[in-house]
Write an enzyme that holds these catalytic residues in place. Structure first.
Site, PDB file in Angstrom:
ATOM      1  N   GLY A   1       0.840  -1.197   0.000  1.00 31.12           N
ATOM      2  CA  GLY A   1       0.000   0.000   0.000  1.00 31.12           C
ATOM      3  C   GLY A   1       0.868   1.237   0.000  1.00 31.12           C
ATOM      4  O   GLY A   1       2.062   1.182   0.341  1.00 31.12           O
TER       5      GLY A   1
ATOM      6  N   CYS B   1      -8.353  11.785  -0.614  1.00 34.43           N
ATOM      7  CA  CYS B   1      -9.411  12.698  -0.183  1.00 34.43           C
ATOM      8  C   CYS B   1      -9.408  13.976  -1.006  1.00 34.43           C
ATOM      9  O   CYS B   1     -10.399  14.699  -1.043  1.00 34.43           O
ATOM     10  CB  CYS B   1      -9.243  13.057   1.281  1.00 34.43           C
ATOM     11  SG  CYS B   1      -9.295  11.626   2.348  1.00 34.43           S
TER      12      CYS B   1
ATOM     13  N   THR C   1      -3.816  -2.022   2.004  1.00 30.63           N
ATOM     14  CA  THR C   1      -4.173  -2.034   0.583  1.00 30.63           C
ATOM     15  C   THR C   1      -5.373  -1.160   0.263  1.00 30.63           C
ATOM     16  O   THR C   1      -5.747  -1.014  -0.898  1.00 30.63           O
ATOM     17  CB  THR C   1      -4.473  -3.475   0.138  1.00 30.63           C
ATOM     18  OG1 THR C   1      -5.273  -4.100   1.138  1.00 30.63           O
ATOM     19  CG2 THR C   1      -3.189  -4.269  -0.029  1.00 30.63           C
ATOM     20  N   GLY C   2      -6.018  -0.631   1.296  1.00 28.73           N
ATOM     21  CA  GLY C   2      -7.116   0.296   1.042  1.00 28.73           C
ATOM     22  C   GLY C   2      -8.381  -0.391   0.573  1.00 28.73           C
ATOM     23  O   GLY C   2      -8.637  -1.552   0.903  1.00 28.73           O
TER      24      GLY C   2
ATOM     25  N   GLU D   1     -30.000   9.440  -5.115  1.00 28.49           N
ATOM     26  CA  GLU D   1     -29.777   8.792  -3.815  1.00 28.49           C
ATOM     27  C   GLU D   1     -31.047   8.045  -3.411  1.00 28.49           C
ATOM     28  O   GLU D   1     -32.135   8.603  -3.434  1.00 28.49           O
ATOM     29  CB  GLU D   1     -29.423   9.860  -2.762  1.00 28.49           C
ATOM     30  CG  GLU D   1     -29.432   9.398  -1.309  1.00 28.49           C
ATOM     31  CD  GLU D   1     -28.450   8.270  -1.015  1.00 28.49           C
ATOM     32  OE1 GLU D   1     -27.262   8.418  -1.330  1.00 28.49           O
ATOM     33  OE2 GLU D   1     -28.890   7.224  -0.467  1.00 28.49           O
TER      34      GLU D   1
ATOM     35  N   SER E   1      -4.847 -12.152  12.373  1.00 28.72           N
ATOM     36  CA  SER E   1      -4.836 -13.465  13.035  1.00 28.72           C
ATOM     37  C   SER E   1      -3.573 -14.259  12.696  1.00 28.72           C
ATOM     38  O   SER E   1      -3.365 -15.344  13.208  1.00 28.72           O
ATOM     39  CB  SER E   1      -6.087 -14.255  12.635  1.00 28.72           C
ATOM     40  OG  SER E   1      -6.103 -14.459  11.234  1.00 28.72           O
TER      41      SER E   1
ATOM     42  N   ILE F   1       1.829 -10.386  10.711  1.00 27.16           N
ATOM     43  CA  ILE F   1       1.101  -9.652   9.669  1.00 27.16           C
ATOM     44  C   ILE F   1       0.143  -8.686  10.356  1.00 27.16           C
ATOM     45  O   ILE F   1      -0.625  -9.082  11.241  1.00 27.16           O
ATOM     46  CB  ILE F   1       0.323 -10.571   8.713  1.00 27.16           C
ATOM     47  CG1 ILE F   1       1.267 -11.594   8.072  1.00 27.16           C
ATOM     48  CG2 ILE F   1      -0.365  -9.739   7.623  1.00 27.16           C
ATOM     49  CD1 ILE F   1       0.616 -12.479   7.031  1.00 27.16           C
TER      50      ILE F   1
END
Lengths: 618, 419, 184
Positions: free
Chosen positions: B10, B45, B108-109, B174, B272, B276
């Site tokens: 990322g 953003c 990784t987003g 919407e 888990s 990592i």
């Protein structure tokens, strides 16, 4: 924007509903941070080496002035300014009297005063002119000449004490003038002398600014008579052309009152689509009008509220013309008048508003002057009512007791103060408290301290006499209706119920603080004691401005305990604080008590009263 | 032990914050950043500002040009990580090459989750998650004049305003009845809507898209035809889907790692699987207010998680301070609007107090539960936002001064102590 | 938690607030505005309408200066989505000015700051304003200006110093509105 609290729930409700209107209540939070130097009175801006401040690190200004000097100078300037205000009022009243033709509704009082002042025979017009002349003569005397009427009006024992202390004032205006000189840059640096000067200004304020103004107004508009009135915003009837008056000078409205009552005036109003004209009372001049129209209201609609209710009153849209002649004409009314399209007329430029038309009072032709005001009201009404719909909330009380003065009270008591003295001596009434002066927003909220203190006092069977914005507030809070007796202590409640009176007696405007002095003097005279010996305490719980400080200086000269809900910016000086709150009692009998909590203030006032009772042996 | 090998997949907020923190904590470790995107880190953003033409690509960079070099970071940009071999502790890149790690951060987003609408597929349909999306949108924007945005959430509205500023005719569709439905309530949404009147958007609320007809080609004059639930047809040269996101968990799907909506992590950002870590949009943390595990796809959370992950990766245990999960602030035109925590409570035991002055574009809503602040919406005046978020995180009992907070006069001075 | 990049031997200083000495005169705020104005003077700053970046708010009757604490691991730095808000690794100062990226006025930092020490620039400008530690001055203007010594610029290189700061200005959980609880 956030709203400050008021003791007046109806007012809060109205303001909350009108969130689109900005008043002082909205602006308070923006000024929540108070400068500690200003609060303590230790900032000096008298010269270009300054502004100097007495800090934790520096005990003197550049010139060498100590905190004591800076505080005393600032305090003297404030008292001088306050005295100047009241002296302006009495000067105008005397000039109106001098120029007013018969008949005088208060002719009896004119005769009485003429006798007291040694004004010889002659018609009433001549007596009035001479009386007014004597007042003006005193005001304009040089400082080295004592004013003559002080001795004729002051309580004799007090006069003697003042003479011993060397605080009998010279010409009142000269006293103010020299107070400014004295407190100027690198002039006096004697705090004690400056405080004595405050007392002289206090005497000039009390005898002239208060008492003589009341007398002249009583001659011109009649003496107070007790009756019941409606108070609050509900006095505004949108069916009429409503003229809101702001100030302290009823003398300037007598001609207008007469003119608006004429059939021609009513006809003019009808042609414009209204039922007639009404004067809506706001601030002290409203209280004065109420005081003298408790029996016969005529064109006076009633008193809507005190200083900080004036902005909300404009927001009702029910006001068609604002006439300002003195304080408390808040600068905030300017924008509201623009927004609600209310024309403004200023009849005394000491209270000039930016967007007001200046129509100076015409001492020579008061009728023509009144006509101009009427025309202004007519044209404003015609222009604005098409666009602004009045929105007048249910607000205030009916059956509020008003019209109480030193004479009407005496008459009510059966022609003598003896019944009151007996009640005090017998313990049914523990003592008398004068809750007087202004309202403000910063001391716990609008009328909050005043109400809490008043409730504490009457609960302790101390009867409350009130004059100034305190009384306007207390009336709007229902404390001057006879039913308020339920809130009093058992003994006072019984007295009130028996006599049909409220536990809080509304004497009207702040000028009527002079009437409280007269009541006290009458009682002291009957008891053959001096004023400081009476079971009496004063409070100006929410004092606002310099005039209140001049009133306070009078109270100190009279030898009374005067409580203040916030410090008069003196705490930076141990010397000044010590004199005013402690040492002065040895000299005049009076002292300042600062208590920021209503219960503590009531405790202190009660213990003062109990001490005096004990000394009197009752 | 030799130099520790840190690998970060990322190059967004979490990844950058992690990398710089790692370097500060471990001067000698090897740091490698792997990203499918080319070029230095940028602010996702700020993509709307790029779309609007207010910022160029350089302006979007969140760190100085020499950032990677100065921090001694090896970059493998333009390389897609396709798998992680947790047993051999290596990341497998597209093409088969491997990068060994001692400690790995998955940052990784997320990607656009395109809504399942019949026919919604084809040229001129975009998400707005990365710079390549934005470039493609600009390409079409140069040819077309109409855009339809699906979803009036933060991304959708920001994209809509940006394109409108470019002079396009923009329609926002919407399903829910008001703007920013996940953050605001009708009163705040109405203030925002009126603010947007100054921008010139068409907004169709409470309506979904029933069916879409993609343009024949991607060339000039290619036009989408969207049939709405209300029967209306919308035609536009481009459609931007902003109805939701999908965490990019693909590289770790084969590891057996615990994945819920995102990769579940503990208070130290550990997954888990040993060594990592995960941070940012891809990670799922516990919300301090509700206690529920949730995605927190905002910059603020991603940075903080990246930083905390780095401390733990460097062997310096440090707990995630659990900020309030929902924290969004946006100013699309003139009025700033902000939502914190549970701003639309369904729980009847919550107390809701509010000040609403639409004429002043002012709205202040507080949601309390058991005396503690659990949610807030501020419109117009956002000064108190940070203090409110801190009070919420600390679950402080505010019942004694909730009216003061509501009045707008509250500030941290009330909490000051002399020491 | 100490700042990871902090250098040994470099004095890191911070503004300490002595609440009991604050008289609420706002001189600090005026001096701050002056320091950040073109004219450099108080009257000039008023004319230029430059706001002070140290706020003085009233908690009951107690005036409380509110200013950036330049936190380590500052929430505003994490919140900044353009990278404008950064902490200087040497001085510890946190600022959204003077870096590669310009503040975009997204207000994320305002939402993140638990002290409310960051404000929006006046007149609708999209820029967050906060204390920048008066870079270039030996002592910040607010500290120099305080007539009562309520603000002091002190070293916070030891644990005790840091603890004092937190005590002096912390988000307590048992707060009351009673102004008497705030000392001074």
């Amino acid at each position: 924007m956030s709203l400050c609290v008021s003791a007046d729930a109806g007012l809060c409700k109205f303001l909350n509903r009108r969130g689109d209107v900005e008043t002082s209540f909205n602006r308070l939070s923006g000024q929540a941070v108070k400068c500690g130097f200003g609060l303590q009175g230790i900032c000096c801006r008298l010269c270009s080496n300054g502004p100097c401040r007495i800090t934790l690190k520096t005990s003197r200004g550049v010139c060498g002035a100590t905190a004591d000097v800076i505080v005393a100078r600032n305090f003297l300037r404030a008292v001088a300014a306050g005295a100047a205000c009241y002296l302006h009022v009495v000067e105008n009243a005397a000039n109106v009297l001098k120029n007013t033709d018969l008949p005088y509704p208060g002719e009896g009082l004119l005769d009485e005063l003429a006798g007291r002042f040694g004004i010889g025979a002659g018609g009433s017009k001549e007596k009035a002119a001479q009386l007014a002349g004597r007042v003006l003569e005193d005001l304009y005397r040089p400082r080295g000449e004592r004013m003559e009427l002080v001795e004729r009006l002051a309580f004799p024992r007090r006069f003697k004490r003042w003479e011993e202390l060397g605080i009998l004032p010279g010409g009142a205006k000269a006293e103010v003038f020299d107070a400014l000189v004295k407190s100027g840059t690198n002039l006096s640096s004697d705090p004690v002398d400056m405080l004595l000067h405050c007392l002289r200004l206090g005497i000039a304020t009390g005898i002239y600014g208060l008492t003589l103004t009341n007398h002249i107004n009583d001659i011109l508009a009649g003496e107070p008579e007790i009756g019941t009135v409606r108070v609050g915003f509900s006095v505004v009837d949108p069916g009429y052309i409503n003229i809101m008056v702001i100030g302290h000078q009823q003398a300037l409205f007598s001609a207008l009152q007469r003119e608006l009552e004429t059939p021609e005036a009513v006809e003019k109003a009808r042609q414009a689509g209204a039922k007639g004209f009404r004067i809506v009372g706001s601030t002290c001049v409203g209280q004065d009008l109420e005081l003298r129209s408790a029996r016969e209201h005529g064109v006076f609609a009633g008193h809507a509220g005190n200083n900080f209710t004036s902005e909300p009153l404009l927001a009702t849209g029910g006001i068609d013309l604002v006439v300002t002649e003195f304080n408390c004409a808040l600068p905030g009314i300017e924008d509201l008048c623009e927004r609600f399209r209310v024309r403004q007329v200023c009849i005394d430029d000491v209270a000039k508003k930016r967007n007001a038309e200046h129509l100076p009072y015409d001492f020579g032709d008061s009728r023509a002057f009144a006509g101009k005001i009427m025309d202004a009201a007519l044209s404003s009404y015609a222009g604005r009512r098409k666009e602004i719909a009045p929105d007048i909330p249910e607000h205030g009380f009916d059956g509020a007791v008003a019209g109480i003065g030193e004479k009407s009270l005496k008459k009510f008591l059966g022609g003598s103060y003896k019944p009151l003295i007996d009640l005090i001596a017998g313990g049914q009434i523990k003592g008398i408290a004068g809750v007087v002066g202004c309202s403000n927003l910063a001391t716990r909220g609008h009328d909050v301290f005043t109400l809490e203190l008043t409730r504490e006092l009457i609960r302790r069977d101390i009867i409350v006499l009130t004059a100034g914005c305190t009384s306007g507030g207390l009336a709007n809070l229902g404390m001057t209706v006879p039913e308020a007796a339920e809130q009093a202590g058992e003994k006072l409640k019984e007295v009130c119920k028996k006599m049909g009176i409220p536990p809080v007696l509304n004497f009207g405007p702040c000028l009527a603080i002079g009437r409280l002095e007269t009541v006290a003097a009458e009682i002291a005279g009957m008891l053959n004691v001096d004023l400081p010996q009476l079971p009496l305490a004063l409070s100006a719980p929410q004092w606002l401005e310099e005039q209140a400080l001049a009133d306070g200086a009078f109270a100190l000269a009279l030898g009374l305990l005067i409580h203040l809900g916030s410090s008069p910016f003196i705490e930076g000086s141990e010397l000044v604080t010590g004199i005013l709150t402690r040492d002065l009692e040895e000299m005049t009998g009076g002292r300042v008590l600062v208590a920021e909590d209503p219960t503590q203030a009531a405790d202190a006032m009660e213990s003062h009263i109990l001490k005096k009772r004990e000394k009197l042996g009752i | 032990m030799g130099k520790k090998r840190y690998v970060i997949i990322g190059n967004g907020a979490a990844a950058i914050r992690a990398a710089e923190t790692l370097r500060a904590l471990d001067e000698s470790g090897c740091i490698t950043m792997v990203s499918r995107e080319q070029g230095p880190a940028y602010s996702r953003c700020m993509l709307p500002a790029f779309l609007a033409g207010e910022k160029n690509e350089d302006d979007l960079r969140i760190r100085a040009g020499d950032f990677y070099e100065k921090h001694g970071i090896k970059t493998l940009f333009g390389s897609r990580a396709v798998d992680v071999d947790a047993g051999r502790r290596c990341v497998v890149l597209e093409g088969g090459s491997r990068v060994d790690y001692d400690s790995l951060l998955i940052a990784t987003g997320s990607s656009t989750a395109f809504p399942a609408i019949k026919g919604l597929e084809g040229p001129g349909l975009f998400g707005l998650r990365d710079l390549s999306d934005a470039r493609k949108i600009l390409d079409v924007a140069g040819r077309g004049r109409r855009a339809v945005i699906l979803g009036a959430g933060l991304v959708g509205l920001e994209a809509a305003v940006a394109l409108a500023r470019r002079g396009m005719e923009v329609t926002v569709v919407e399903k829910m009845p008001h703007l920013l439905p996940r953050q605001l309530d009708p009163a705040a949404a109405e203030i925002l809507r009126r603010d947007l009147d100054g921008v010139g958007l068409r907004m169709i609320m409470g309506t979904g898209v029933q069916e879409a007809a993609a343009p024949e080609s991607s060339g000039a004059g290619a036009v989408w035809d969207l049939l709405l639930d209300n029967g209306e047809h919308l035609r536009a040269e481009m459609v931007i889907a902003a109805t939701g996101i999908r965490p990019n968990v693909d590289p770790v799907l084969g590891t057996g790692m615990r994945i819920n909506r995102g990769i579940t992590v503990d208070g130290r950002m550990r997954t888990s699987i040993p060594e990592i870590y995960a941070a940012g949009d891809v990670a799922e943390t516990r919300d301090v207010i509700t206690g529920v595990r949730m995605l927190t796809p905002t910059w603020l959370h991603a940075s903080l998680q990246g930083m905390i992950a780095a401390w733990n990766m460097a062997g310096r245990p440090r707990l995630y301070p659990e900020p309030v999960g929902i924290q969004n602030v946006v100013q699309l035109h003139r009025v700033p609007v902000l939502a914190l925590g549970v701003s639309n409570p369904q729980d009847a035991s919550c107390e809701v107090i509010a000040i609403h002055r639409p004429a002043e574009n002012l709205y202040r809503k507080l949601v309390l539960k058991d005396g503690a602040l659990v949610g807030a919406i501020l419109a117009g005046d956002i000064r108190m936002a940070g203090i409110l978020a801190a009070l919420m995180r600390r679950k402080a009992d505010v019942s004694g001064f909730k009216d003061l907070i509501l009045s707008g006069d509250f500030h941290c001075g009330y909490l000051a102590r002399t020491g | 938690m100490c700042r990871p990049g902090k250098l040994e031997g470099v004095d890191v200083k911070a503004v300490m607030v002595y609440l009991d000495r604050c008289y609420g005169c706002l001189t600090c705020s005026l001096a701050c505005a002056a320091a950040h104005s073109a004219s450099g003077t108080i009257t000039g700053a008023m004319r230029e309408r430059v706001p002070g970046r140290i706020l003085v708010e009233a908690a009951g009757k107690q005036p409380v200066p509110i200013l950036c604490r330049h936190c380590d691991d500052a929430p505003c730095v994490n919140a900044c989505m353009i990278g404008a808000m950064q902490q200087d690794p040497v001085t510890g100062l946190v600022s959204n000015e003077g870096h590669t990226q310009a503040c975009a006025g997204c207000w994320m930092c305002i939402m993140a700051c638990p002290y409310g020490a960051i404000v929006q620039a006046p007149r609708g400008e999209r820029m967050a304003l906060k204390c920048d530690g008066c870079r270039g001055r030996e002592t910040p203007a607010c500290v120099m200006a305080c007539p009562n010594g309520a603000l002091a610029y002190v070293e916070v290189d030891d644990f005790a110093g840091e603890r004092r700061l937190k005590l002096a200005f912390c988000l307590a959980e048992d707060m009351t509105r009673d102004s008497r609880a705030y000392g001074g």
